[in-house]
Write a protein that holds these residues in place. Structure first.
Motif, PDB file in Angstrom:
ATOM      1  N   ALA A 116       0.819  -1.211   0.000  1.00  0.00           N
ATOM      2  CA  ALA A 116       0.000   0.000   0.000  1.00  0.00           C
ATOM      3  C   ALA A 116       0.855   1.264   0.000  1.00  0.00           C
ATOM      4  O   ALA A 116       0.352   2.365   0.195  1.00  0.00           O
ATOM      5  N   GLY A 117       2.176   1.116  -0.214  1.00  0.00           N
ATOM      6  CA  GLY A 117       3.050   2.291  -0.279  1.00  0.00           C
ATOM      7  C   GLY A 117       3.627   2.689   1.058  1.00  0.00           C
ATOM      8  O   GLY A 117       4.261   3.731   1.186  1.00  0.00           O
ATOM      9  N   GLY A 118       3.436   1.873   2.086  1.00  0.00           N
ATOM     10  CA  GLY A 118       3.996   2.172   3.402  1.00  0.00           C
ATOM     11  C   GLY A 118       5.382   1.588   3.575  1.00  0.00           C
ATOM     12  O   GLY A 118       6.065   1.258   2.612  1.00  0.00           O
ATOM     13  N   THR A 119       5.790   1.481   4.840  1.00  0.00           N
ATOM     14  CA  THR A 119       7.137   1.011   5.151  1.00  0.00           C
ATOM     15  C   THR A 119       7.041  -0.148   6.132  1.00  0.00           C
ATOM     16  O   THR A 119       6.144  -0.177   6.970  1.00  0.00           O
ATOM     17  N   ALA A 120       7.993  -1.077   6.041  1.00  0.00           N
ATOM     18  CA  ALA A 120       8.090  -2.134   7.040  1.00  0.00           C
ATOM     19  C   ALA A 120       9.553  -2.370   7.340  1.00  0.00           C
ATOM     20  O   ALA A 120      10.272  -2.958   6.543  1.00  0.00           O
ATOM     21  N   LEU A 121      10.021  -1.833   8.450  1.00  0.00           N
ATOM     22  CA  LEU A 121      11.424  -2.027   8.798  1.00  0.00           C
ATOM     23  C   LEU A 121      11.512  -2.926  10.014  1.00  0.00           C
ATOM     24  O   LEU A 121      10.746  -2.778  10.971  1.00  0.00           O
ATOM     25  N   ASP A 122      12.468  -3.845   9.976  1.00  0.00           N
ATOM     26  CA  ASP A 122      12.686  -4.740  11.099  1.00  0.00           C
ATOM     27  C   ASP A 122      13.125  -3.923  12.312  1.00  0.00           C
ATOM     28  O   ASP A 122      13.887  -2.962  12.167  1.00  0.00           O
TER      29      ASP A 122
END
Lengths: 450, 217
Positions: free
Chosen positions: B128-134
């Motif tokens: 959806a254009g977001g971010t997912a950082l560990d």
């Protein structure tokens, strides 16, 4: 020259020796080497003599020392030329010693130059080379003398054609020996054939004489113009140290790769399956939504866990086989028992702890044996192999023979090069005897201490 | 969660197949599952997926093939999100990935796949254009650079909230993680914005700027 093929072969070799490329190159080496030797002897001796004279007189001590340094530098330069000649014409490669790069003040540099062991050895070579070069020139003279004597009948015919036959006129034979001992005069045409015979013998002997004096020179080249035993040893140690470091780095990299591509991936998959199974169970307290799926996932996860275990076991055995702790004999026995080609085992190793090789050597010996047996299985097509291990004179000897197709050599993709490198790092040696068609015998010798 | 169209690039067959199975079971469409970066590039060009899951280490050199392909994909196909995953977190990989912005990218430790629900959620966020950082990426990046005075002035709780924002989580998700009310989270977020000197403007934009400042990018 090929191998000796019985006496007809030997006769052939003896008769054609004067006309081979090798004989020509050796004669050329003798001829070219002589002027260099003369110049070297004269210049180096003069410089050193004058230099020492000046030092003794105390008055131009500095000039004297400078002359000595000049003599050493000249000797090094001549040595380079002589090494090049030997490499070009004799195929004798003598490793050039390192060039000194003295630093520091004037006296420090002078001191370093005067202590230049390589330079002094090169100067010694210039002194010894002259008598050798004289012998070499003399050897070349045999070719000319031989040829000259050989054509005596021809000379007789030509001379008598030109001058007419004078009674009592004779043709001299030039003796190959100094002083003309036993040189007959030919006083008849028939007699010239005796001279020709002597010439032929001289000519046939010339290459062997040349070879002899060249061999003496080869020995001197290595002894005096090489890098010296200590320097050679240092170079060797540097090389093997680099190999050892590279080897262990490569080993660690392979280990990381194996873990990354193997166990880690399987564990992630295992955890994922367990998570999917938990999801399949549905909310806590409620009925199981999809029991078949859950059973399926858990069964696969269980199999997964087994695979990870066996992979980790293989990996840790590759790092250090636990059976080695029981000693090399047991470890080799396990190795032989696991082989798919029948292996006859013969181990003669001391049982007492004090006589055992160090663990590092035992590990290397074990992995060598493992690699060699793996080669037997993979490449030789043999139906039977023998693994022999014995300890004599403070050396551990490992020998693997098979009745396979042979053709094993360093650098043929059989891992033998890697083996040879690892063995070299502890001053061990490897001998491979594997003619095409077989059988193959590989012998590895290791010191007891690394 | 809307169904996603996904391309998977992972060289270990076990994981590739399992991922495809898991994502399909959750109602998504796996258009292609490939084993190297070249195949990934062509699969993305062909299928134009919503998001791709990309292993960083892939053949032939097993170094950063996946990362390079991911950066290309973000540039050439802005509509496709990229979620990178690998067995180690490399700070410089994260920096390179975030250099072109944090929209539509993610970087997770491979272990996170084991929590399939959270992993799928992170994937949906990236799609959806977001971010997912560990969390580990966030810790490393936030700890790596020099801290500005503004960041230093945050309270411990505000730090926690900002770190979760950096992972790419929404206020609702942050509230759930910290077991506080949505209102409390909003209060902390507002405090972070004001301490970082970001007056009210377009809300998501402030969020991105705050996160990037926190990560030193």
């Amino acid at each position: 020259m090929g191998k000796a093929l019985g006496w007809p072969g030997a006769l052939h070799a003896a008769l054609t020796a004067p006309f081979t490329r090798r004989a020509g190159a050796q004669a050329a080496y003798c001829l070219l080497g002589f002027p260099v030797a003369q110049v070297g002897f004269a210049l180096v001796l003069t410089l050193l003599a004058v230099g020492v004279g000046l030092i003794a007189s105390l008055v131009g001590a500095v000039l004297g020392l400078a002359l000595a340094v000049l003599a050493l530098g000249l000797s090094r330069a001549l040595a380079a030329l002589q090494r090049a000649l030997a490499a070009r014409l004799l195929g004798e490669r003598v490793t050039a010693p390192a060039q000194p790069r003295p630093s520091g003040g004037f006296f420090a540099r002078l001191d370093a130059r005067l202590r230049d062991e390589v330079g002094w050895r090169a100067a010694a070579y210039q002194m010894v080379k002259l008598p050798v070069a004289v012998c070499q020139l003399y050897a070349v003279a045999w070719w000319l003398i031989g040829a000259f004597d050989l054509i005596t009948p021809l000379r007789w015919a030509v001379v008598h054609q030109l001058v007419g036959t004078a009674d009592g006129a004779s043709m001299r034979t030039i003796s190959p020996f100094p002083g003309g001992a036993g040189a007959p005069h030919a006083s008849s045409f028939a007699g010239t054939f005796l001279t020709a015979g002597i010439g032929a013998l001289t000519l046939l002997a010339a290459p062997w004489f040349t070879r002899g004096v060249v061999a003496a020179d080869r020995w001197l080249l290595h002894a005096l113009l090489g890098p010296g035993e200590l320097a050679q040893r240092v170079r060797n140690l540097e090389e093997t140290r680099a190999l050892a470091v590279d080897d262990s780095a490569a080993l660690l990299r392979r280990l990381e790769r194996d873990l990354h591509d193997g166990a880690q991936v399987r564990l992630v998959a295992l955890a994922m399956r367990l998570d999917m199974a938990r999801e399949g169970l549905g909310p806590a307290g409620g009925p199981v939504t999809d029991p078949d799926k859950v059973r399926n996932l858990i069964e696969t996860a269980h199999r997964n866990a087994g695979e990870v275990l066996s992979e980790l076991r293989d990996l840790s055995r590759g790092i250090h086989p636990p059976v080695l702790d029981e000693g090399l004999p047991d470890a080799l026995a396990t190795l032989a028992a696991r082989s798919s080609v029948p292996v006859e085992l013969s181990v003669d190793l001391p049982q007492e702890e004090s006589h055992r090789p160090t663990p590092a050597i035992e590990t290397i010996a074990y992995f060598c044996a493992a690699e060699l047996l793996a080669n037997v299985i993979k490449h030789s097509g043999a139906g039977h192999a023998v693994l022999r291990a014995e300890q004599r004179d403070e050396r551990l000897r490992l020998r693997v023979t098979d009745d396979g197709c042979g053709g094993a050599a360093l650098g043929t993709g059989t891992g033998l090069s890697g083996l040879a490198q690892r063995v070299r790092t502890v001053d061990g040696s490897i001998r491979i005897n594997s003619p095409a068609g077989g059988p193959t015998a590989v012998e590895i010798e290791l010191p007891l201490h690394a | 969660m809307p169904a996603m169209r996904i391309v998977i690039a992972e060289d270990a067959a076990v994981l590739r197949e399992l991922l495809a199975q898991m994502l399909t079971e959750r109602g998504n469409e796996v258009c292609a599952a490939v084993a190297d970066a070249d195949a990934l590039r062509s699969a993305v060009a062909e299928h134009r997926p919503d998001v791709t899951v990309v292993d960083i280490r892939m053949p032939p050199t097993h170094s950063d093939e996946g990362l390079r392909a991911a950066i290309d994909i973000r540039r050439e196909h802005p509509g496709t999100g990229v979620l990178l995953f690998s067995q180690y977190i490399e700070t410089r990989f994260a920096t390179r990935l975030l250099a072109a912005g944090s929209a539509g990218v993610g970087y997770l430790l491979k272990d996170r796949v084991a929590n399939t629900a959270e992993f799928t959620e992170a994937l949906a966020r990236v799609a959806a254009g977001g971010t997912a950082l560990d969390p580990e990426v966030v810790t490393q990046l936030a700890g790596g650079g020099r801290r500005t005075a503004e960041i230093e002035s945050l309270t411990a709780r505000e730090h926690e909230v900002l770190a979760l924002m950096a992972e790419g989580r929404s206020n609702a998700a942050i509230a759930q993680t910290l077991v506080v009310s949505a209102g409390t989270v909003e209060k902390h977020v507002a405090a972070v914005f004001s301490k970082l000197g970001l007056p009210s403007s377009e809300d998501t934009n402030r969020r991105v700027i705050a996160v990037l400042r926190y990560l030193g990018a």
